[in-house]
Design a protein around this motif. Sequence first.
Motif, mmCIF file in Angstrom:
data_model
loop_
_atom_site.group_PDB
_atom_site.id
_atom_site.type_symbol
_atom_site.label_atom_id
_atom_site.label_comp_id
_atom_site.label_asym_id
_atom_site.label_seq_id
_atom_site.Cartn_x
_atom_site.Cartn_y
_atom_site.Cartn_z
ATOM 1 N N ILE A 35 38.400 -17.871 19.501
ATOM 2 C CA ILE A 35 39.632 -18.000 20.292
ATOM 3 C C ILE A 35 39.574 -17.192 21.589
ATOM 4 O O ILE A 35 40.562 -17.113 22.307
ATOM 5 C CB ILE A 35 40.913 -17.649 19.499
ATOM 6 N N VAL A 75 29.152 -13.982 41.877
ATOM 7 C CA VAL A 75 28.671 -12.621 42.130
ATOM 8 C C VAL A 75 28.759 -11.832 40.828
ATOM 9 O O VAL A 75 29.758 -11.890 40.120
ATOM 10 C CB VAL A 75 29.458 -11.904 43.266
ATOM 11 N N PRO A 104 29.812 -3.805 15.493
ATOM 12 C CA PRO A 104 31.071 -4.428 15.064
ATOM 13 C C PRO A 104 30.943 -4.996 13.649
ATOM 14 O O PRO A 104 30.071 -5.814 13.392
ATOM 15 C CB PRO A 104 31.249 -5.557 16.086
ATOM 16 N N THR A 114 31.748 -4.172 23.291
ATOM 17 C CA THR A 114 31.493 -5.053 24.434
ATOM 18 C C THR A 114 30.500 -4.426 25.408
ATOM 19 O O THR A 114 30.136 -3.254 25.278
ATOM 20 C CB THR A 114 32.802 -5.297 25.207
ATOM 21 N N ASP A 133 37.527 -4.522 36.496
ATOM 22 C CA ASP A 133 37.525 -4.616 37.967
ATOM 23 C C ASP A 133 38.407 -5.757 38.469
ATOM 24 O O ASP A 133 39.220 -5.579 39.378
ATOM 25 C CB ASP A 133 36.099 -4.834 38.500
HETATM 26 C C1 LIG Z 1 29.505 -8.879 18.837
HETATM 27 C C2 LIG Z 1 30.521 -9.791 19.463
HETATM 28 C C3 LIG Z 1 30.678 -11.076 18.957
HETATM 29 C C4 LIG Z 1 31.628 -11.931 19.533
HETATM 30 N N1 LIG Z 1 31.688 -13.222 19.083
HETATM 31 C C5 LIG Z 1 32.569 -14.073 19.653
HETATM 32 C C6 LIG Z 1 32.582 -15.441 19.274
HETATM 33 O O1 LIG Z 1 31.757 -15.912 18.481
HETATM 34 N N2 LIG Z 1 33.525 -16.239 19.842
HETATM 35 C C7 LIG Z 1 34.435 -15.767 20.750
HETATM 36 O O2 LIG Z 1 35.295 -16.538 21.195
HETATM 37 N N3 LIG Z 1 34.393 -14.486 21.171
HETATM 38 C C8 LIG Z 1 33.472 -13.637 20.671
HETATM 39 N N4 LIG Z 1 33.395 -12.356 21.129
HETATM 40 C C9 LIG Z 1 34.246 -11.958 22.271
HETATM 41 C C10 LIG Z 1 33.628 -12.554 23.551
HETATM 42 O O3 LIG Z 1 32.286 -12.164 23.636
HETATM 43 C C11 LIG Z 1 34.339 -12.138 24.841
HETATM 44 O O4 LIG Z 1 35.720 -12.296 24.686
HETATM 45 C C12 LIG Z 1 33.857 -13.048 25.982
HETATM 46 O O5 LIG Z 1 32.449 -13.026 26.039
HETATM 47 C C13 LIG Z 1 34.403 -12.646 27.336
HETATM 48 O O6 LIG Z 1 33.850 -13.534 28.281
HETATM 49 P P1 LIG Z 1 34.073 -13.316 29.834
HETATM 50 O O7 LIG Z 1 33.362 -14.413 30.530
HETATM 51 O O8 LIG Z 1 35.508 -13.106 30.079
HETATM 52 O O9 LIG Z 1 33.376 -11.901 30.131
HETATM 53 P P2 LIG Z 1 31.871 -11.416 30.048
HETATM 54 O O10 LIG Z 1 31.040 -12.311 29.246
HETATM 55 O O11 LIG Z 1 31.908 -9.979 29.662
HETATM 56 O O12 LIG Z 1 31.373 -11.526 31.550
HETATM 57 C C14 LIG Z 1 31.930 -10.736 32.559
HETATM 58 C C15 LIG Z 1 30.866 -10.441 33.606
HETATM 59 O O13 LIG Z 1 31.500 -9.892 34.762
HETATM 60 C C16 LIG Z 1 30.689 -8.861 35.281
HETATM 61 N N5 LIG Z 1 31.497 -7.989 36.133
HETATM 62 C C17 LIG Z 1 32.288 -6.949 35.782
HETATM 63 N N6 LIG Z 1 32.857 -6.408 36.877
HETATM 64 C C18 LIG Z 1 32.423 -7.123 37.947
HETATM 65 C C19 LIG Z 1 32.645 -7.046 39.344
HETATM 66 N N7 LIG Z 1 33.419 -6.099 39.896
HETATM 67 N N8 LIG Z 1 32.033 -7.942 40.162
HETATM 68 C C20 LIG Z 1 31.210 -8.901 39.646
HETATM 69 N N9 LIG Z 1 30.946 -9.000 38.321
HETATM 70 C C21 LIG Z 1 31.561 -8.137 37.481
HETATM 71 C C22 LIG Z 1 30.150 -8.192 34.032
HETATM 72 O O14 LIG Z 1 29.010 -7.417 34.335
HETATM 73 C C23 LIG Z 1 29.843 -9.401 33.155
HETATM 74 O O15 LIG Z 1 28.544 -9.875 33.383
HETATM 75 C C24 LIG Z 1 32.450 -11.484 20.602
HETATM 76 C C25 LIG Z 1 32.272 -10.201 21.111
HETATM 77 C C26 LIG Z 1 31.318 -9.357 20.551
HETATM 78 C C27 LIG Z 1 31.144 -7.986 21.131
#
Ligand SMILES: Cc1cc2nc3c(=O)[nH]c(=O)nc-3n(C[C@H](O)[C@H](O)[C@H](O)COP(=O)(O)OP(=O)(O)OC[C@H]3O[C@@H](n4cnc5c(N)ncnc54)[C@H](O)[C@@H]3O)c2cc1C
Length: 567
Positions: free
Chosen positions: A545, A34, A341, A295, A302
């Motif tokens: 990381i 979801v 960034p 981000t 949430d």
């Molecule tokens: C410019 C940039 C470059 C980066 N480069 C790197 C890299 O090269 N390597 C690296 O390791 N990290 C990198 N990072 C960090 C990395 O992007 C994040 O740490 C990582 O993407 C987080 O992944 P995630 O799956 O936890 O969350 P996300 O990818 O943010 O996914 C979370 C999802 O959950 C959804 N969501 C939120 N609340 C709810 C809810 N209540 N119900 C359902 N869905 C919900 C959101 O809408 C989103 O789609 C970078 C970040 C940035 C900004």
Amino acid sequence: MSDESYDLVIAGSGSAGLAAAIIAHSLGMRAIVVEKTDLVGGTSCYSGGVIWVPNSRQNVASGVQDSVDRAERYLDSTISNSHEREARRVYLERGGEAVAYLEEKTGPLFYVRAINSPDYYPEADGAEIQGRAMTPITYDGRNLKERFRDLRSPLPELCLFGRQMLELMDVYHLLNARRSLRSAWHTGKLLLRDVKDRLFYRQYGRGTRLTGGNALVARLYKAALDRDIPVVRNTALVGLIKKDGVVCGVEVTQNGVKREILAKRGVVLATGGFPWSKDLREQFMGDTEFGYSATSPDSTGDGIAIAMQNGGQFDRKNSEGAFWTPVSVGTRADGSTARFPHLMADRAKPRLIAVNRLGQRFFNEAENYHDFVRAMHRELGNGDQQPVHLLCDAPYLKKYAFGAIPPLASERRRALRSGYLIEGRTVEELAHKIGVDPSRLKQTITAFNQDARKGVDAEFGKGSSAYNRYLGDATHGPNPCLGPIEKAPFYAIRVYAGDIGTAMGLAADEHSRVLDENGVAIPGLYACGNDRNSIMAGSYPSGGITIGPALVFAYLAVQHASRAQEN
Ligand SMILES: Cc1cc2nc3c(=O)[nH]c(=O)nc-3n(C[C@H](O)[C@H](O)[C@H](O)COP(=O)(O)OP(=O)(O)OC[C@H]3O[C@@H](n4cnc5c(N)ncnc54)[C@H](O)[C@@H]3O)c2cc1C
């Protein structure tokens, strides 16, 4: 009464959530994802998508002589906080296996670049100069057909013409297009692809050649679609259903309507951490500034808040609350706010320094983004020495990108008009404009220039490590990171202490099960990605990381859930 029932319910469609769904399917579970927004991919889609996984199949094939013990020595020598050490060991032991498993299901996802980023502390014990990081393989977004539009677009500032994604080597070729035939050819191909996209694939409204995190998420999303795994957008997790202490389902809202989904084997929280939750930040990182995260603004904590309402423990033991990066703020042509960034492109280049309000340098500008902001925080604590500006001269701007400004005169003019870029015909004029004492700034620049001409930054060591030099300008000598700031006009951009995600999160065990306040696993509840506390304990030993652990702990969580008793 519940509407639906699955084996695994996953909240969030970033890299962690989608990986969990594919792995669950491969283990014979019925999974559903979801997603709160109408777009798939979260911050993962903004990211470089790089993963740091020592001892992976790709690393071994690229000739890196690595071992779990050596990688652990590196982490031990660069992470002073012993918290999460056991989880780090598990990560090192199982990381390669997890990525190989995922790739077996989806097809190849990552490769090791020929010129790869060194670990961020290349002089530390156990460090790898060639690096242990892997980059997503470029992907053709058109493979997703009409579902391509579901994918979150990258940050336009990191794209060519605000729409065509670039890899590190693309940037290299673009900057050298006038000097090398090979680079000109590569650039020509990029431009042609953009023309084709505009003519024949206008319906997507963006470039179709995907790199970095967009390529990774696109591949994972395609794998989910091919397996008929439901990825339901505009559907937000709002609560958990518990029976006899076991999490056995979720409450979601979809188009304003609340419904329940049962989860026979567990719920995975992967909602991307809390960079945009004012409440959680005030509670756990109160002394840091809010509003400068690069981000996705939908990462509002949430999953973490909902787990805490259900007895989940927020882990406060990491030494930093976020993965820091300096961020500059501008206004896009469409009026929206850009938070850029400053990760890799500008700070390490010659003819650039960073100064505080006193007009003094305070840190090695070429160091990694996380440590740079930690130094900014130290400055803030040390007599309110913000604001911080990056500063360069005219030849710099002609040659290199400066924040969101590519080395193009038209972009420079636009940035000046919008106020993002500040210009001074003299150092004194620039000092006045940025609120710095002119004579102090002159002293700082004079001292820096003397060192820059010698190629040794005696004060802060800019260009002294393999990591610094990797990000410098290899064609510039004697030090690829040092050049005098001497040719008018002079320029500045203000930078803030921003982040690329939160590094604190839910306390979890080696299976990524969420722990309660007594350190006991809550049955049926898992946290991955940035909803889980970072196993790096607040340090940033290398690029990759955050997404590396996101994928690996998704694998470990789902493996565990597949063995759990059905509710
Ligand atoms: C410019 C940039 C470059 C980066 N480069 C790197 C890299 O090269 N390597 C690296 O390791 N990290 C990198 N990072 C960090 C990395 O992007 C994040 O740490 C990582 O993407 C987080 O992944 P995630 O799956 O936890 O969350 P996300 O990818 O943010 O996914 C979370 C999802 O959950 C959804 N969501 C939120 N609340 C709810 C809810 N209540 N119900 C359902 N869905 C919900 C959101 O809408 C989103 O789609 C970078 C970040 C940035 C900004």
